[in-house]
Design an enzyme around this catalytic site. Structure first.
Site, short mmCIF file in Angstrom:
data_model
loop_
_atom_site.label_atom_id
_atom_site.label_comp_id
_atom_site.label_asym_id
_atom_site.label_seq_id
_atom_site.Cartn_x
_atom_site.Cartn_y
_atom_site.Cartn_z
N GLY A 231 0.69 -1.36 0.00
CA GLY A 231 0.07 0.10 -0.10
C GLY A 231 1.00 1.43 -0.18
O GLY A 231 1.91 1.14 -0.44
N SER A 232 0.29 2.39 0.43
CA SER A 232 1.02 3.47 0.62
C SER A 232 2.20 3.55 1.60
O SER A 232 2.36 2.96 2.41
CB SER A 232 0.18 4.71 1.08
N GLU A 234 2.64 5.99 3.45
CA GLU A 234 2.00 6.35 4.74
C GLU A 234 1.83 4.97 5.65
O GLU A 234 2.00 4.87 6.94
CB GLU A 234 1.01 7.26 4.65
N GLY A 236 2.69 1.97 5.24
CA GLY A 236 3.88 1.24 5.53
C GLY A 236 4.58 1.51 6.63
O GLY A 236 5.27 0.70 7.55
N GLU A 253 5.72 -3.73 0.75
CA GLU A 253 5.90 -3.23 -0.72
C GLU A 253 4.98 -1.88 -0.83
O GLU A 253 3.85 -2.05 -0.76
CB GLU A 253 5.27 -4.39 -1.60
C1 UN1 Z 1 1.45 -3.50 -7.66
O1 UN1 Z 1 1.09 -2.34 -8.37
O2 UN1 Z 1 1.02 -3.50 -6.28
O3 UN1 Z 1 4.88 -5.51 -11.97
C2 UN1 Z 1 2.18 -4.66 -8.24
C3 UN1 Z 1 3.77 -5.31 -12.07
C4 UN1 Z 1 2.78 -6.42 -11.34
C5 UN1 Z 1 2.78 -5.99 -9.83
C6 UN1 Z 1 2.26 -4.78 -9.64
N1 UN1 Z 1 3.35 -7.63 -11.61
O4 UN1 Z 1 3.23 -4.48 -12.59
#
Ligand code: UN1
EC number: 1.2.1.3
Length: 499
Positions: A231-232, A234, A236, A253
């Site tokens: 997510g964002s 913020e 995270g 992520e």
């Molecule tokens: C995301 O936007 O959270 O590389 C992940 C990509 C995808 C994953 C995106 N396999 O665009």
């Protein structure tokens, strides 16, 4: 209604998506498409207790047998690819092709995890002592909490769940409040996989639909060994701090402010196609979306004018209709943020093309926009801010090393790319002195990563890695074993401790 056909094709009972609680509105046309029951933070306690119990049983199941459950899940996802892909499209607003692509990512990670279930390899290490053996062994951790975002409402769960399950963990998922219907459907598919598998403990994989407070339980409760959050930045930061406070493990992520460098030697046709998909696809709502473009000054004018021409041809509309390339933004708040970013871009000397809201017949309440190109005089404050919308900031560069520096000037470090036919530039970009991102591509855009590679990035992207390569290690605890099979007890470091 279409939603009924979709849900019944996946065996989801109407009571699961026509309940009391959180109402769901499709970004496609603003229509209500369902409502799901939610839980309170206080209810999460029982779910976690069940998850711990499930973990304690599941870790006794041999890893290749655990892989069998994930194999069944992958088979069901193949069977339900079409309805689940359409549901993703209805609930998240991405085009059906991309909804199907997302389900394909789920299938791919299942396949990967099944293979992995026979390859949770540890090392054998040479011991300095005679009659000793050293080894590294990998063990499940416990409950894996997954917090996911609206833009990849189902794939992100699967990247985590497929690995966590073969690694011997149980899974508790808190999906985005914007996309609970896809979560309900995926949980139903998982339940079916578990019943076909036959011998999985109750509560092995659960979904908790609720507000931020439910997510907070996952971050604060020490029973959750790993928290994987997407997510964002913020969000995270809050998750990372809460988990670190109790010395738990987090896989973060977060955002990306991904850049591309277009060298004067680039294959321009390839570059234009790459830019278009990664900047406009998913209406700019991937964390890997291309947001900043550095173009060599000698090709700048030609490339930007061709890009504008291509932008004009993008078919924007109902994402459920064949041929549409770009659907709506997720909601009004997202539209407002896009408009305010474009206003800032203008204030900061930018020249903006596109970005206006457009009306799509039959979908008047959806937030459809023209993708925007903002030609900027320099990398100003707004360029360095991630706006989750189809805005591409375009800038000129003169010197390749400076372009790499500009790429790395972002607070985020998720994805990046260079288009070049110059071997030196390509190698430099992917070297120690090149892009500082978790993903650095050559002659391909920054988005649309395959699941085989480790996915994630540095700095404010959070540092976590998911899906391929050895990302599975993030879901296990490592033990170093020293085994003495001699009749002596020599000490390491040459210590003499004899009486
Ligand atoms: C995301 O936007 O959270 O590389 C992940 C990509 C995808 C994953 C995106 N396999 O665009």
């Amino acid at each position: 209604m279409k939603i009924d056909a979709i849900m019944s094709a996946m065996g989801v009972p109407a009571s699961a998506y026509q309940a009391q609680g959180l109402e769901v509105f499709s970004p496609v046309n603003g229509e209500k498409i369902g409502a799901v029951a939610t839980i309170q933070a206080s209810d999460a306690d029982a779910a976690l207790a069940l998850s711990v119990k499930a973990f304690k049983e599941w870790r006794h199941v041999p890893a290749p047998k655990r892989g069998e459950l994930v194999r069944i899940l992958g088979e069901l996802l193949r069977k339900y690819k079409q309805p689940l892909g359409e549901l993703v499209s209805m609930e998240a607003g991405k085009i059906v092709q991309e909804g199907l692509g997302e389900v394909q990512e789920m299938i791919d990670i299942c396949d990967f995890a099944v293979g992995l279930s026979r390859q949770l390899y540890g090392l054998t290490i040479a011991s300095e002592r005679p009659g000793h053996r050293m080894a590294e062994t990998w063990h499940p951790i416990g409950v894996c909490g997954v917090i996911s975002a609206f833009n990849f409402p189902v794939a992100v769960w699967s990247w985590n769940a497929a690995l966590a399950l073969v690694c011997g963990n149980s899974v508790v998922w808190k999906p985005s409040e914007k996309t609970p219907l896809t979560a309900v459907a995926v949980q139903a598919i998982m339940d079916e996989a578990i019943s076909l598998f036959g011998a999985a403990p109750e509560g092995l994989s659960q979904t908790l639909i609720g507000g931020r407070d439910v997510g907070e339980v996952l971050t604060k409760d020490a029973r959750v060994g790993i928290v994987s959050a997407t997510g964002s930045t913020e969000m995270g930061r809050a998750v990372g701090l809460a988990v670190a406070q109790r010395f738990g493990r987090s896989i973060l992520e977060l955002g990306g402010n991904n850049a591309g460098i277009i060298s004067e030697t680039a294959d321009l046709d390839l570059a234009l196609r790459g830019i278009l998909f990664s900047a406009v696809g998913t209406a700019g709502q991937r964390c890997t979306t291309l947001r900043r473009l550095f173009v060599h000054e000698s090709i700048y004018d030609g490339l930007v004018s061709k890009l504008k021409e291509l932008y004009g041809k993008v078919r924007i509309g109902n994402p459920l209709e064949n041929g549409t390339l770009m659907g709506p933004l997720i909601d009004k708040a997202s539209f407002d943020r896009m408009q305010s970013a474009l206003a800032s871009a203008k204030e900061q000397g930018g020249q903006v093309t596109g970005g206006e809201r457009i009306t799509v017949a039959g979908c008047e309440n959806g937030y459809y926009v023209k993708p925007a190109i903002a030609e900027m005089p320099a990398q100003t404050a707004i360029v360095l801010q991630e706006t989750f919308a189809p805005i591409l900031y375009v800038m000129k560069y003169t010197n390749f090393e400076e372009a790499i520096e500009a790429n790395n000037a972002s607070h985020h470090g998720l994805s990046s790319c260079v288009f070049t036919t110059n071997l030196r530039e390509a190698e430099l970009f992917t070297s120690d002195f090149g892009s500082d991102c978790g993903i650095a591509n050559v002659n391909i855009g920054p988005s649309g990563a395959e699941i085989g590679g480790a996915f994630g990035g540095e700095k404010e992207t959070g540092g976590g890695r998911e899906s391929g390569s050895d990302a599975w290690k993030g879901y296990m605890r490592r033990a170093t074993n020293t085994i003495n099979y001699s009749k002596e007890l020599p000490l390491a470091q040459g210590i003499d401790f004899s009486l």
